[in-house]
Scaffold this active site. Structure first.
Site, PDB file in Angstrom:
ATOM      1  N   SER A 184       0.507  -1.733   0.142  1.00  0.00           N
ATOM      2  CA  SER A 184       0.268   0.059   0.085  1.00  0.00           C
ATOM      3  C   SER A 184       0.849   1.071  -0.230  1.00  0.00           C
ATOM      4  O   SER A 184       2.152   1.241   0.531  1.00  0.00           O
ATOM      5  CB  SER A 184      -0.645   0.091   0.959  1.00  0.00           C
ATOM      6  OG  SER A 184      -1.551   1.249   1.557  1.00  0.00           O
ATOM      7  N   TYR A 210       0.281   0.038  10.497  1.00  0.00           N
ATOM      8  CA  TYR A 210      -0.384  -0.079   9.285  1.00  0.00           C
ATOM      9  C   TYR A 210       1.102   0.146   8.239  1.00  0.00           C
ATOM     10  O   TYR A 210       0.928  -1.273   7.427  1.00  0.00           O
ATOM     11  CB  TYR A 210      -1.481   0.849   8.954  1.00  0.00           C
ATOM     12  CG  TYR A 210      -1.889   0.151   7.516  1.00  0.00           C
ATOM     13  CD1 TYR A 210      -2.515  -0.906   6.920  1.00  0.00           C
ATOM     14  CD2 TYR A 210      -1.754   0.790   6.404  1.00  0.00           C
ATOM     15  CE1 TYR A 210      -2.783  -1.575   5.782  1.00  0.00           C
ATOM     16  CE2 TYR A 210      -2.836   0.613   5.053  1.00  0.00           C
ATOM     17  CZ  TYR A 210      -2.837  -0.355   5.021  1.00  0.00           C
ATOM     18  OH  TYR A 210      -3.905  -0.650   3.654  1.00  0.00           O
TER      19      TYR A 210
END
Length: 338
Positions: A184, A210
């Site tokens: 990501s 994350y």
């Protein structure tokens, strides 16, 4: 024209990395005819995956559905690996109905549960040509596995590491296998903080947690390609794009509104459909343009450029650092052995 290991030609002015070549070779950024607007179905036009077997983790939601659908549409035998088997069965039925390919199955897999991963690996028989490590947890509140590991790192990186290494023999048996590691743009938030991966000292923060898990996804591609190239296995990482899906389930309405406002004001991103979001995963999994290419990071169906300060696009240097990748591999092996 493209110059590859087997001299196959394709419409792309690049030279791909070939297993066995010197790592010091200067590589040229890989550019394809596809763009941010391309869909997964468009990427596989003219590609025949008959006789190939694929696994898509998290294949019953978001871009996982469209990744599995595109691979099945090209003729692959697809296993949807999910925690919610009933949701997986509904997805499989829909994919069979829309593609006409009845070789779509479902298997239980909880990436945060080492016993579940081991059971999945033990049940797999025969070669595996494509493994798409797609399942993801994003910006969750602080949660831990029974081992005390931070949940996002445990799921997004370690669960997939255990799965891929457990299936290494099946991937090698395929001859020319590909592993797709869905990272990501969130990796730009944080490198892997090796001194405190599991937030035992730091105050837990959902986004840095994350971010480091997504950096780990990219580093996995670097080291796995180095270790497995002689087995014919290549691994690449990618940023799928900005997509509205249940991945945002841990964000409250205020944070969602704030996030959407930032995205709408940014020139770095445009919202993608699920079909567009799955396109880069499918490109890396199936396109002959990626033959022999590994250890790289892609976005919008093309190899990403280095991130520039102030931009939310591209890949951070630390996400492709071979020393960090080798260190992460050893840390992950230690977790696996604990």
């Amino acid at each position: 024209m493209i110059e590859t290991c087997d001299s196959q030609q394709a419409a792309s002015p690049i030279r791909s990395w070939c297993p066995g070549e010197q790592e010091t070779m200067t590589t040229i950024r890989l550019v394809t005819p596809f763009t941010a607007e391309s869909t997964a179905a468009e990427v596989v036009v003219g590609i025949d995956l008959s006789g190939r077997r694929a696994i898509v983790t998290g294949g019953a939601s978001g871009i996982g559905i469209e990744t599995a659908r595109a691979l099945a549409g090209a003729g692959a035998q697809v296993t949807i690996a999910v925690r919610n088997v009933e949701a997986g069965k509904r997805t499989a039925e829909d994919i069979v109905a829309t593609t006409g390919n009845d070789r779509v199955g479902v298997a239980p897999l909880d990436l945060a549960d080492r016993a579940s991963v081991a059971s999945f690996v033990a049940a797999w028989e025969g070669p595996l040509h494509i493994l798409v490590n797609n399942a993801d947890v994003m910006a969750s509140p602080e949660m831990r596995t029974p081992e005390g590991w931070e949940m996002q790192f445990a799921t997004n990186h370690f669960g997939h590491f255990a799965l891929a290494t457990g299936l290494h023999r099946a991937l090698a048996a395929a001859g020319e296998a590909r592993v797709v590691s869905v990272s990501s743009g969130g990796h730009l938030i944080s490198p892997v903080v090796f001194d405190d991966i599991h937030f035992r000292v730091r105050t837990y923060q959902p986004w840095p947690a994350y971010g480091q898990s997504k950096t780990a996804n990219a580093l996995f591609a670097v080291e796995a390609t180095k270790r497995w190239a002689d087995d014919g296995i290549t691994v690449n990482a990618l940023m799928p794009g900005t997509i509205r899906s249940n991945l945002q389930r841990h964000l409250d309405e205020v944070e969602l509104d704030r996030m959407e406002a930032r995205m709408n004001q940014s020139t770095d991103f445009e919202w993608k459909t699920l079909e567009q979001g799955a396109s880069t995963s499918v490109l890396l999994a199936a396109s002959p343009l990626l033959d022999g290419v590994g250890g790289r990071y892609f976005e919008d169906c093309n190899e990403a450029e280095p991130n520039r300060p102030g931009s939310r696009r591209g890949v951070a240097t630390y996400a492709l650092d071979p020393e960090a990748a080798a260190r992460l591999w050893q840390v992950s092996l230690g977790m696996l052995a604990s």
